[in-house]
Each structure stands twice: as C-alpha cells, then as structure tokens.
Design a protein around this motif. Structure first.
Motif, PDB file in Angstrom:
ATOM      1  N   VAL A 134     -16.985  40.647  14.444  1.00  0.00           N
ATOM      2  CA  VAL A 134     -15.739  40.055  13.925  1.00  0.00           C
ATOM      3  C   VAL A 134     -15.004  39.317  15.048  1.00  0.00           C
ATOM      4  CG1 VAL A 134     -13.467  40.552  12.918  1.00  0.00           C
ATOM      5  CG2 VAL A 134     -15.496  41.722  12.039  1.00  0.00           C
ATOM      6  N   GLY A 135     -15.029  39.882  16.259  1.00  0.00           N
ATOM      7  CA  GLY A 135     -14.391  39.225  17.407  1.00  0.00           C
ATOM      8  C   GLY A 135     -15.035  37.878  17.718  1.00  0.00           C
ATOM      9  N   LEU A 136     -16.370  37.826  17.708  1.00  0.00           N
ATOM     10  CA  LEU A 136     -17.079  36.567  17.943  1.00  0.00           C
ATOM     11  C   LEU A 136     -16.766  35.565  16.835  1.00  0.00           C
ATOM     12  CD1 LEU A 136     -20.561  37.921  19.108  1.00  0.00           C
ATOM     13  CD2 LEU A 136     -18.929  36.637  20.509  1.00  0.00           C
ATOM     14  N   TYR A 137     -16.696  36.054  15.602  1.00  0.00           N
ATOM     15  CA  TYR A 137     -16.359  35.187  14.477  1.00  0.00           C
ATOM     16  C   TYR A 137     -14.970  34.554  14.695  1.00  0.00           C
ATOM     17  CZ  TYR A 137     -15.215  33.524   9.837  1.00  0.00           C
ATOM     18  OH  TYR A 137     -14.830  32.714   8.800  1.00  0.00           O
ATOM     19  N   GLY A 138     -14.021  35.367  15.108  1.00  0.00           N
ATOM     20  CA  GLY A 138     -12.666  34.865  15.353  1.00  0.00           C
ATOM     21  C   GLY A 138     -12.634  33.838  16.477  1.00  0.00           C
ATOM     22  N   ASP A 139     -13.403  34.091  17.556  1.00  0.00           N
ATOM     23  CA  ASP A 139     -13.490  33.122  18.656  1.00  0.00           C
ATOM     24  C   ASP A 139     -13.955  31.760  18.130  1.00  0.00           C
ATOM     25  OD1 ASP A 139     -12.775  35.057  20.516  1.00  0.00           O
ATOM     26  OD2 ASP A 139     -14.839  35.443  21.170  1.00  0.00           O
ATOM     27  N   LEU A 140     -15.033  31.792  17.341  1.00  0.00           N
ATOM     28  CA  LEU A 140     -15.579  30.547  16.801  1.00  0.00           C
ATOM     29  C   LEU A 140     -14.524  29.799  15.997  1.00  0.00           C
ATOM     30  CD1 LEU A 140     -17.931  28.606  16.055  1.00  0.00           C
ATOM     31  CD2 LEU A 140     -18.327  30.071  14.058  1.00  0.00           C
ATOM     32  N   ARG A 151     -12.405  20.711  21.185  1.00  0.00           N
ATOM     33  CA  ARG A 151     -13.335  21.632  20.528  1.00  0.00           C
ATOM     34  C   ARG A 151     -14.618  21.837  21.315  1.00  0.00           C
ATOM     35  NH1 ARG A 151     -12.628  19.212  14.369  1.00  0.00           N
ATOM     36  NH2 ARG A 151     -10.445  19.835  14.156  1.00  0.00           N
ATOM     37  N   GLU A 152     -15.327  20.756  21.616  1.00  0.00           N
ATOM     38  CA  GLU A 152     -16.616  20.913  22.295  1.00  0.00           C
ATOM     39  C   GLU A 152     -16.465  21.540  23.680  1.00  0.00           C
ATOM     40  OE1 GLU A 152     -19.384  17.658  22.193  1.00  0.00           O
ATOM     41  OE2 GLU A 152     -18.826  17.188  20.133  1.00  0.00           O
ATOM     42  N   PRO A 153     -15.500  21.099  24.521  1.00  0.00           N
ATOM     43  CA  PRO A 153     -15.344  21.772  25.817  1.00  0.00           C
ATOM     44  C   PRO A 153     -15.077  23.273  25.678  1.00  0.00           C
ATOM     45  CG  PRO A 153     -14.100  19.721  25.800  1.00  0.00           C
ATOM     46  CD  PRO A 153     -14.604  19.926  24.409  1.00  0.00           C
ATOM     47  N   ALA A 154     -14.257  23.668  24.687  1.00  0.00           N
ATOM     48  CA  ALA A 154     -13.948  25.090  24.489  1.00  0.00           C
ATOM     49  C   ALA A 154     -15.192  25.849  24.038  1.00  0.00           C
ATOM     50  CB  ALA A 154     -12.822  25.260  23.467  1.00  0.00           C
ATOM     51  N   LEU A 155     -15.951  25.268  23.107  1.00  0.00           N
ATOM     52  CA  LEU A 155     -17.167  25.918  22.609  1.00  0.00           C
ATOM     53  C   LEU A 155     -18.222  26.041  23.703  1.00  0.00           C
ATOM     54  CD1 LEU A 155     -17.319  24.169  19.120  1.00  0.00           C
ATOM     55  CD2 LEU A 155     -17.211  26.650  19.468  1.00  0.00           C
ATOM     56  N   PHE A 165     -26.077  29.349  18.846  1.00  0.00           N
ATOM     57  CA  PHE A 165     -25.330  30.581  19.114  1.00  0.00           C
ATOM     58  C   PHE A 165     -24.004  30.559  18.350  1.00  0.00           C
ATOM     59  CE2 PHE A 165     -21.694  32.252  21.546  1.00  0.00           C
ATOM     60  CZ  PHE A 165     -21.991  33.613  21.496  1.00  0.00           C
ATOM     61  N   ALA A 166     -23.305  29.433  18.417  1.00  0.00           N
ATOM     62  CA  ALA A 166     -22.013  29.326  17.729  1.00  0.00           C
ATOM     63  C   ALA A 166     -22.193  29.545  16.232  1.00  0.00           C
ATOM     64  CB  ALA A 166     -21.381  27.958  18.004  1.00  0.00           C
ATOM     65  N   GLU A 216     -20.005  16.317   3.584  1.00  0.00           N
ATOM     66  CA  GLU A 216     -18.639  16.813   3.372  1.00  0.00           C
ATOM     67  C   GLU A 216     -17.871  16.862   4.698  1.00  0.00           C
ATOM     68  OE1 GLU A 216     -17.509  21.097   1.971  1.00  0.00           O
ATOM     69  OE2 GLU A 216     -18.548  20.113   0.318  1.00  0.00           O
ATOM     70  N   ASP A 217     -18.541  17.363   5.752  1.00  0.00           N
ATOM     71  CA  ASP A 217     -17.888  17.492   7.060  1.00  0.00           C
ATOM     72  C   ASP A 217     -17.640  16.122   7.693  1.00  0.00           C
ATOM     73  OD1 ASP A 217     -17.795  20.209   6.782  1.00  0.00           O
ATOM     74  OD2 ASP A 217     -19.554  20.618   8.022  1.00  0.00           O
ATOM     75  N   ARG A 218     -18.561  15.175   7.452  1.00  0.00           N
ATOM     76  CA  ARG A 218     -18.343  13.814   7.960  1.00  0.00           C
ATOM     77  C   ARG A 218     -17.076  13.222   7.362  1.00  0.00           C
ATOM     78  NH1 ARG A 218     -23.923  12.849   8.521  1.00  0.00           N
ATOM     79  NH2 ARG A 218     -24.198  12.564   6.279  1.00  0.00           N
ATOM     80  N   ILE A 219     -16.933  13.399   6.054  1.00  0.00           N
ATOM     81  CA  ILE A 219     -15.755  12.852   5.362  1.00  0.00           C
ATOM     82  C   ILE A 219     -14.481  13.544   5.845  1.00  0.00           C
ATOM     83  CG2 ILE A 219     -14.625  12.676   3.092  1.00  0.00           C
ATOM     84  CD1 ILE A 219     -17.548  12.454   1.931  1.00  0.00           C
ATOM     85  N   GLY A 220     -14.543  14.872   6.021  1.00  0.00           N
ATOM     86  CA  GLY A 220     -13.364  15.638   6.428  1.00  0.00           C
ATOM     87  C   GLY A 220     -13.088  15.633   7.922  1.00  0.00           C
ATOM     88  N   GLY A 221     -14.006  15.031   8.699  1.00  0.00           N
ATOM     89  CA  GLY A 221     -13.839  15.012  10.154  1.00  0.00           C
ATOM     90  C   GLY A 221     -14.012  16.381  10.781  1.00  0.00           C
ATOM     91  N   ASP A 222     -14.799  17.246  10.129  1.00  0.00           N
ATOM     92  CA  ASP A 222     -15.002  18.612  10.626  1.00  0.00           C
ATOM     93  C   ASP A 222     -16.241  18.694  11.505  1.00  0.00           C
ATOM     94  OD1 ASP A 222     -12.818  19.433   9.077  1.00  0.00           O
ATOM     95  OD2 ASP A 222     -14.082  19.761   7.322  1.00  0.00           O
ATOM     96  N   LEU A 223     -16.200  19.614  12.458  1.00  0.00           N
ATOM     97  CA  LEU A 223     -17.329  19.823  13.353  1.00  0.00           C
ATOM     98  C   LEU A 223     -18.505  20.415  12.571  1.00  0.00           C
ATOM     99  CD1 LEU A 223     -17.082  21.233  16.905  1.00  0.00           C
ATOM    100  CD2 LEU A 223     -18.615  22.367  15.319  1.00  0.00           C
ATOM    101  N   ASN A 224     -19.715  19.889  12.806  1.00  0.00           N
ATOM    102  CA  ASN A 224     -20.904  20.399  12.109  1.00  0.00           C
ATOM    103  C   ASN A 224     -22.021  20.619  13.131  1.00  0.00           C
ATOM    104  OD1 ASN A 224     -23.548  20.301  10.648  1.00  0.00           O
ATOM    105  ND2 ASN A 224     -22.210  20.121   8.864  1.00  0.00           N
ATOM    106  N   PHE A 225     -22.560  21.841  13.160  1.00  0.00           N
ATOM    107  CA  PHE A 225     -23.531  22.191  14.191  1.00  0.00           C
ATOM    108  C   PHE A 225     -24.905  21.567  13.984  1.00  0.00           C
ATOM    109  CE2 PHE A 225     -20.676  26.044  14.644  1.00  0.00           C
ATOM    110  CZ  PHE A 225     -20.087  25.569  15.801  1.00  0.00           C
TER     111      PHE A 225
END
Length: 361
Positions: free
Chosen positions: A170-176, A187-191, A210-211, A263-272
């Motif tokens: 759960v802690g790792l999930y929260g970090d992500l 985002r990328e530097p932090a990840l 891993f993320a 969907e993520d491209r349209i929303g500008g969301d990070l996608n692994f």
C-alpha cells in the motif's frame, strides 16, 4: 506453506471458479457497491460526489476482478468481499481525484493516500484526508470506506502475519500515485529518483515496469485471502508477496496501461507503455513479465488457481472494447493472444459475457 484448510477450498478449474464468481462474487460485489453508491450520492461537495460516483461506474470491473480472491474462500467471503471492494474503491476514487485534480500538490496527494494506509491498519485513527485541498465535504464517504476495511481486517485470523507486506505494498502504491500526478515536468524525475532507491530489488525490470507493479492491488488482495486462514504464518505471507510482486502485479497494470493509451494521450496522463522504442519491444517485455509471473506462482499452493488469475487478467484486459479502437493496441493484443491456452480463451468468453450483462443493467 501450511494452508491446508484453505487449499482444499481453492477452485482448481476455470469452470468451478467462474461458477463461484457468477453465483456468489458478482452479486455480493455489486451489492456492496450499491451500498456505497447510496452514501456517495449524498456527498455534499459536487466535485467529490462526481468523482466518487464516476469511479464506481467506470471502474466497477476492478472490484469484480478483485472479488476472484473471495471465490477462493467462500466461508470468509463476508469479510473478503467488503474488504476488497472498499479498498479498491478508495484506490479508484483517489485515482480519479488525482487524475482530474484541481491540485498538483504532492502533500495533498500523500495525505489523501494516507487513507489507504489507515484502511489496512486495524488501529489507525481516522483523519481529515482532505485537509490540503479545496474540496473537503464528502459527508463521511472516505471515512466509511476506511472504517469498513479496518473492521474487516480485524476479523481476519492471521492478519498479523500479512500486515507488514500489505502495508509495504500500500505504501508503494501511494508513492506511485503521488509521483505520477504531480506537475508534468516533475513526474519523470520523481519516478526515476524513486526507482533508483528500489532498483536493486528488481534489477531485471525497467523503471516503468517497476512503477507499474506498484500500482496493482492484487498482491494486497491475495494477502487478505491468505490471512483468512488461521494457519497462515509470516513465512507464508513473505512467499505470497514475493510470488505476486513484481511480476503478477506488473502484468496487471501494464495491461491496464496498454488499453488506456489513447485515453491517456487525450487526457495528458502518464502512461507506462510509452517508454519503449516500438510496439515490438512493448510486446516482448509484457511477454517476459507473463513468463516470470507464471514461474513465480508455481511456488505457491494450488498454483493452478494463480495461473488462472494470470490468464484471466490477460483475457479481461485484451477483450476490452477499448482494444478494437486502437490499431497499435490491437496488434499487440493479437501477438499476446497468439497460441493462447484454452483457459485464457475460456476467460475471454466470460469477460465478454460479464461486460454485456453489466452494460444491459
């Protein structure tokens, strides 16, 4: 691993598993979601209410999929179903809040996700999880989710054995969730900095893989299932954690990102899935994760059950209607489905049936 009583109950064939899913899991998951929806509809703040209801509508299949673990111990499903549904609903609700947030504050996201850490701690006090954001009036909705989880884990006979590993996941999930939702340029530097602190544990994975593994709730749900057996020891819990993280968990979320690319491209969301040189490399890496996941679960009792989970994941995501509308994803899907075992094809058919039933309700 000394889980003899539970091992006898675990479904060992796809037909047995799906019988339990249709007869017990889906109706009880949907009943719990209906209970939560009534509470969500009363949320005073417009934005919180919209996101709470949207998370239950668009991500209902997350709860239904997680409910598979309740099918493995029907005697404890009165504990496992509400626990899985409420923890998954916290996850989906907060993901919506952070994805479409009026805030980019890491401290705000961290405090919101403290609710998940508190949910898996049977003695944690409830807090004001909205203290660092503008929208705060949820009518007790998030507290209800946390309290339900706490009440359930208190009833699991071996929860003390699994709690350290549940808390870690759960802690790792929260970090992500914190790092992937802050300002885009951060985002990328932090990840990557986060990855540097953990890469020694999984050096064969790329940082995005891993993320992705940290974004899955499946390891938590399997640990809940194990804790429903009084024979579960700390050693058993460690074996489960190592069998699920990173490969089973990583497969889960890489498939989720695979179908969400447009969907993520349209929303500008990070996608692994965007961190590979081409679609062939993406297919190859997901294929390797599948192979490793299959190997890892052979170390657990009733490995056939966990192999069904893996085949079910592939079938569930690759049968999603989102796949047909994305040419690249369709090609990757075809490659991954090539020479599919009958188990996967069986779950593919069932995934289609469940979706049709859901859309007609």
């Amino acid at each position: 691993m000394n889980l003899s009583a539970q091992t006898r109950q675990v479904p060992k064939t796809p037909v047995t598993l799906m019988y339990r899913v249709y007869k017990y899991v889906l109706p009880e998951v949907r009943a719990e979601l209906a209970r939560l929806r009534v509470i969500a509809e009363r949320i005073p703040d417009d934005e919180l209410r919209v996101q709470a209801l949207a998370s239950m509508t668009s991500k209902q299949f997350h709860c239904e999929g997680g409910g598979i673990y309740a099918a493995a111990n029907l005697n404890s499903r009165h504990i496992l179903v509400p626990l899985i549904v409420c923890l998954q609903t916290i996850s989906d609700y907060l993901d919506n809040l952070c994805d479409r947030s009026t805030s980019l504050d890491a401290d705000d996201f961290r405090l919101l996700h403290q609710s998940m850490l508190d949910a898996v701690d049977p003695v944690a006090p409830l807090r004001d999880y909205y203290a660092l954001r503008a929208e705060r009036e949820d009518g007790g909705y998030l507290h209800e989710l946390v309290s339900t989880c706490q009440a359930c884990v208190r009833q699991l006979p071996s929860y003390a054995s699994v709690q350290p590993h549940v808390t870690e996941l759960v802690g790792l999930y929260g970090d992500l969730q914190v790092y992937k939702h802050i300002a885009k340029e951060l985002r990328e530097p932090a990840l990557l900095a986060w990855w540097e602190a953990h890469r020694h544990r999984v050096p064969h994975l790329q940082w995005n893989e891993f993320a992705a593994a940290t974004g899955s709730t499946l390891g938590m749900f399997m640990l809940f299932l194990a804790a429903s057996d009084e024979a579960c020891t700390p050693e058993d819990a460690l074996r489960i954690r190592d069998a699920y993280f990173p490969h089973v968990c990583g497969l889960h979320i890489m498939l989720d990102y695979l179908i969400d690319q447009e969907e993520d491209r349209i929303g500008g969301d990070l996608n692994f899935c965007n961190y590979y040189t081409n679609q062939s490399q993406l297919t190859e890496r997901i294929g390797l994760i599948v192979e490793n996941a299959r190997k890892d679960v052979t170390r657990l009792p009733v490995p056939r059950f966990h192999r069904m989970v893996i085949e079910g994941l592939i079938a569930l995501y690759l049968s999603d209607p989102k796949v047909s509308g994305q040419q690249d994803v369709r090609l990757v899907s075809r490659r991954l489905m090539r020479r599919s075992p009958l188990t996967r094809l069986f779950f593919w058919g069932n995934s289609v049936v469940i979706r049709k039933r859901q859309s007609s309700n």
